[in-house]
Structures are given as structure tokens and as C-alpha cells.
Design an enzyme around this catalytic site. Structure first.
Site, PDB file in Angstrom:
ATOM      1  N   ASP A  32      -9.176  15.465 -16.697  1.00  0.00           N
ATOM      2  CA  ASP A  32      -9.382  14.131 -16.649  1.00  0.00           C
ATOM      3  C   ASP A  32      -9.231  13.791 -18.429  1.00  0.00           C
ATOM      4  O   ASP A  32     -10.167  14.231 -19.108  1.00  0.00           O
ATOM      5  CB  ASP A  32     -10.961  13.785 -16.189  1.00  0.00           C
ATOM      6  CG  ASP A  32     -11.369  12.477 -16.393  1.00  0.00           C
ATOM      7  OD1 ASP A  32     -10.784  11.540 -17.410  1.00  0.00           O
ATOM      8  OD2 ASP A  32     -12.324  11.963 -15.579  1.00  0.00           O
ATOM      9  N   TYR A  45     -18.265  14.011 -15.951  1.00  0.00           N
ATOM     10  CA  TYR A  45     -18.558  12.780 -15.309  1.00  0.00           C
ATOM     11  C   TYR A  45     -19.144  12.627 -14.232  1.00  0.00           C
ATOM     12  O   TYR A  45     -18.890  13.426 -13.184  1.00  0.00           O
ATOM     13  CB  TYR A  45     -17.143  12.103 -15.379  1.00  0.00           C
ATOM     14  CG  TYR A  45     -17.535  10.530 -14.527  1.00  0.00           C
ATOM     15  CD1 TYR A  45     -18.090   9.530 -15.242  1.00  0.00           C
ATOM     16  CD2 TYR A  45     -16.808  10.362 -13.387  1.00  0.00           C
ATOM     17  CE1 TYR A  45     -18.150   8.362 -14.837  1.00  0.00           C
ATOM     18  CE2 TYR A  45     -17.018   9.007 -12.843  1.00  0.00           C
ATOM     19  CZ  TYR A  45     -17.775   8.123 -13.611  1.00  0.00           C
ATOM     20  OH  TYR A  45     -17.926   7.007 -12.915  1.00  0.00           O
ATOM     21  N   LYS A  82     -11.641   2.477 -18.897  1.00  0.00           N
ATOM     22  CA  LYS A  82     -12.077   2.632 -20.073  1.00  0.00           C
ATOM     23  C   LYS A  82     -11.033   2.468 -21.204  1.00  0.00           C
ATOM     24  O   LYS A  82     -10.785   1.202 -21.419  1.00  0.00           O
ATOM     25  CB  LYS A  82     -12.448   4.116 -20.237  1.00  0.00           C
ATOM     26  CG  LYS A  82     -13.232   4.378 -18.971  1.00  0.00           C
ATOM     27  CD  LYS A  82     -14.559   3.800 -18.918  1.00  0.00           C
ATOM     28  CE  LYS A  82     -15.325   4.240 -17.328  1.00  0.00           C
ATOM     29  NZ  LYS A  82     -15.533   5.468 -17.130  1.00  0.00           N
ATOM     30  N   ARG A 113       0.816  -1.364  -0.133  1.00  0.00           N
ATOM     31  CA  ARG A 113       0.009   0.017   0.060  1.00  0.00           C
ATOM     32  C   ARG A 113       0.844   1.365   0.110  1.00  0.00           C
ATOM     33  O   ARG A 113       0.438   2.394  -0.411  1.00  0.00           O
ATOM     34  CB  ARG A 113      -1.063  -0.091   1.116  1.00  0.00           C
ATOM     35  CG  ARG A 113      -1.843   1.181   1.077  1.00  0.00           C
ATOM     36  CD  ARG A 113      -3.342   1.020   2.152  1.00  0.00           C
ATOM     37  NE  ARG A 113      -2.851   0.416   3.425  1.00  0.00           N
ATOM     38  CZ  ARG A 113      -2.241   1.212   4.413  1.00  0.00           C
ATOM     39  NH1 ARG A 113      -1.885   2.447   4.384  1.00  0.00           N
ATOM     40  NH2 ARG A 113      -1.902   0.776   5.762  1.00  0.00           N
TER      41      ARG A 113
HETATM   42  C1  LIG Z   1     -15.340   6.126 -16.171  1.00  0.00           C
HETATM   43  C2  LIG Z   1     -14.970   7.496 -15.798  1.00  0.00           C
HETATM   44  C3  LIG Z   1     -14.286   7.866 -14.699  1.00  0.00           C
HETATM   45  C4  LIG Z   1     -14.314   7.074 -13.365  1.00  0.00           C
HETATM   46  O1  LIG Z   1     -13.558   5.934 -13.565  1.00  0.00           O
HETATM   47  P1  LIG Z   1     -13.802   4.622 -12.676  1.00  0.00           P
HETATM   48  O2  LIG Z   1     -12.858   3.459 -13.209  1.00  0.00           O
HETATM   49  O3  LIG Z   1     -15.223   3.854 -13.126  1.00  0.00           O
HETATM   50  O4  LIG Z   1     -13.874   4.718 -11.278  1.00  0.00           O
HETATM   51  C5  LIG Z   1     -13.754   9.162 -14.376  1.00  0.00           C
HETATM   52  N1  LIG Z   1     -13.553  10.004 -15.431  1.00  0.00           N
HETATM   53  C6  LIG Z   1     -14.369   9.790 -16.507  1.00  0.00           C
HETATM   54  C7  LIG Z   1     -14.326  10.507 -17.824  1.00  0.00           C
HETATM   55  C8  LIG Z   1     -15.138   8.487 -16.751  1.00  0.00           C
HETATM   56  O5  LIG Z   1     -15.382   8.129 -18.209  1.00  0.00           O
END
Ligand SMILES: *Cc1c(COP(=O)(O)O)cnc(C)c1O
Length: 344
Positions: A162, A95, A187, A43
């Protein structure tokens, strides 16, 4: 390494070197290590599997990467760096999980949150001078609006981008002066809808250390298998991204010409399309009528996924007939036939 193209870095970065070493980093399911080495407790400093993934993503984004249990885990760790009372600006359409975290922090009295229309460049410029943090998504999820990063850096506010939708192949926000890049590697980086993982990247060494401390504090640590799968996925990201983007461009063009479709958002780069039907019923019917394109949430995998975003409470303000379409790696002509049939 620095003069290699992104496509080459995606293959070669984070690869073990040395005679007799395995070509691929092993999955290391260890919580602790013999004292006296680089790793002590997982961790704290992570594991060799995380390190390999972090080296590869860092090489693509141009900074030091830290991996987390999920994208939201990475978002929460970034927000954890800001003191009580900090002001955060976030796009109105962005998001839902990030906005959920911010709304909760605001309700608990920890952060002050401003929602800004992505197109309102004047309001973003003001926030860059007044706020402590600009939370940028470009393109935004799910409406695929763009925010110009360059004019917003170098002011009072820290800038976090992001980069889940654009991926480091589409844009490298750190090279434009952003402080931190965040990914949901769940993703496009993972690319196969088989894992949850998040990543932060920063070119600032002190900030990178703070993010590792935030991970240690919050315990949002990735699993060994997930880190390994994410790295395996990353190896093919450039070809997946190029091919899926090509299909997305073709399908966006055809959707724009279809009489049942009232609006198409496709920023010209990437694998995502947002398109609108007149109302919720028409959009829901399309989701139910598709045979090949899967009606499911999430995005960025090799399989095409579609959903009506306004059905989620966190996205209830999104146009009711808006469909978020993640274009996969299937033959685009098969995808178009499926869409055309469903559109009726
Ligand atoms: C899915 C998503 C997240 C969150 O990610 P997780 O892996 O589901 O926790 C954050 N930002 C964007 C743009 C996303 O599409």
C-alpha cells in the site's frame, strides 16, 4: 516516456494526442458504448476517463493500473484474488480499513491473518516463506513505521504494498520486486479532499487482467468525475509532495524540540507526521485548540488535517495520545504558530 522524470510523467502521461483532440481527457459519463470498439460496458473495460488516469498512474509506478471506487475497493479486489484458507501477514499498526477487511475475512473463515510488528524483521522473513500474501504498508498508517520491501520479495508469498503515504514519488515498490501496489487516490494522488478513488498497479500482465476481472465481479467502479478529478490532482502531485514534505520535515523538527511533545515519528520523506502527547486528554485538547489546522480524518490534501487516531475503534490499540498530522500546502510558519499556540 521511460526516460522522462516522474515530474514530467505526471504531466504528460494519459494525455490525449492528435490534431483537434482536447488537451485534457473529457469526463465521459457513459455506462455503455457502440459495439465493436475498445469499450463495451463500463463496468467491464472502463471508460476513456478511467483509462487516462490509469495510464498516468501506471507510468509513475511502472506497471498497469486499474482504478476502483475507493482505496478499500482496491484492497478488497486484491484480497479477492486469494483462495479460501490463504494466509495473510499484515502490520500490527496499519490502515484500519484494511485490517477490518482482513479481520472480517478471518471471522468468516476465508483467510488466516497474522499481525506482525513492522520492526520484527525476523517474523516478516518467516512470513515471506510461509504465508501466501504479505500486505505491506511503508510508512504505516498511522504510526509511520518502515518495512524494508526488498528482502521480502522473491519468496513464497506474494507481496502487495500500500503506497498511499510514500506515493510513486517516494518509492516505486514494483521496481523492488513487489507484485502489486495499492493506492488510496483519495489521499495524495487526488490531493484536494474532494473524491474517493482507489488504484492497483502491477507489472504482471496476467495479474493486471485478474484485477480488472475482480473489479468487474465486485462492481467497485470509480465515477467518471472522480477519475477526472484524480487525474487533475495527479498532474500537480510532484510539486505538492515536494513542498508539503519540506514543510513536514521542518515541523517534525520543531515538534521534536517542543517540551509538550513526548515522541515524533517522521521517517524523513513524505507529508505525514505522527507525534505523541502524554495522554488522550492532552491530544484531544490540541485538536480542539487549533485554528488553521483542521480537526478531521483523512490526509494528503492541500489543507493540513489532524486527528487522534485511537478515538477510532479500528485503531484503539494505537497510543492514546498519538496525533496523525497530514501537512498541507499552507505556509509552514503559519502552521507552526497554530501548533505552538495549541500545544500551549
Ligand atoms: C485511506 C487509506 C486507505 C483506504 O482508502 P479509501 O479511499 O478511504 O477507501 C487505504 N490505505 C491507506 C494507507 C489509507 O490511508
Amino acid at each position: 516516456m521511460n526516460d522522462w522524470s516522474p515530474r514530467t510523467r505526471a504531466i504528460a502521461a494519459g494525455r490525449p494526442a492528435g490534431a483537434g483532440k482536447p488537451l485534457n481527457t473529457p469526463i465521459v459519463p457513459a455506462s455503455t458504448f457502440y459495439a465493436g470498439g475498445d469499450h463495451t460496458y463500463a463496468r467491464e473495460e472502463g471508460t476513456p476517463t478511467w483509462t487516462a488516469l490509469e495510464e498516468a498512474v501506471g507510468a509513475l509506478e511502472g506497471g498497469k493500473a486499474t482504478s476502483f471506487a475507493s482505496g478499500v475497493g482496491a484492497v478488497a479486489a486484491v484480497l479477492d484474488l486469494f483462495p479460501a484458507g490463504a494466509q495473510v501477514a499484515v502490520p500490527t499498526f496499519s490502515y484500519a480499513g484494511t485490517r477490518g477487511l482482513l479481520d472480517h475475512a478471518a471471522e468468516m473463515g476465508r483467510l488466516k491473518v497474522r499481525r506482525i510488528d513492522p520492526a520484527d524483521t525476523a517474523a516478516w522473513a518467516v512470513a515471506a516463506e510461509e504465508a501466501d500474501l504479505l500486505w505491506i504498508e511503508s510508512p504505516t498508517n498511522p504510526t509511520l513505521e518502515l518495512i524494508d520491501i526488498a528482502p521480502l520479495v522473491g519468496h513464497r508469498a506474494r507481496v502487495v504494498v500500500d503506497n498511499t503515504f510514500a506515493t510513486p514519488l517516494g518509492q516505486q515498490p514494483l521496481s523492488q520486486g513487489a507484485d502489486i501496489v495499492v493506492h488510496s487516490a483519495t489521499k495524495l494522488i487526488g490531493g484536494h479532499s474532494d473524491l474517493l478513488l482507489g488504484i492497483t498497479v502491477t507489472a504482471d500482465d496476467a495479474l493486471a487482467e485478474e484485477l480488472v476481472h475482480a473489479r468487474t465481479r465486485t462492481g467497485a467502479t470509480p465515477g467518471a468525475l472522480e477519475a477526472w478529478l484524480a487525474l487533475r490532482g495527479l498532474r500537480t502531485l510532484p510539486v505538492r509532495f515536494a513542498e508539503q514534505s519540506k514543510s513536514a520535515a521542518l515541523l517534525a523538527e520543531r515538534l521534536a524540540e517542543h517540551p509538550a511533545v513526548t515522541k515524533v515519528a517522521y521517517p524523513g520523506l513524505g507529508t505525514m507526521i505522527a507525534f505523541e502527547l502524554p495522554d488522550a486528554e492532552a491530544a484531544a485538547k490540541v485538536c480542539e485548540s487549533l485554528e488553521l489546522i483542521v480537526h478531521a480524518t483523512s490526509l494528503g490534501g492541500v489543507e493540513s488535517l489532524i486527528e487522534r487516531r485511537a478515538m477510532w475503534p479500528g485503531d484503539a490499540h494505537v497510543p492514546a495520545g498519538l496525533l496523525r498530522f497530514s501537512v498541507g500546502l499552507e505556509d509552514p510558519e503559519d502552521l507552526w504558530r497554530d501548533l505552538r499556540n495549541a500545544l500551549g
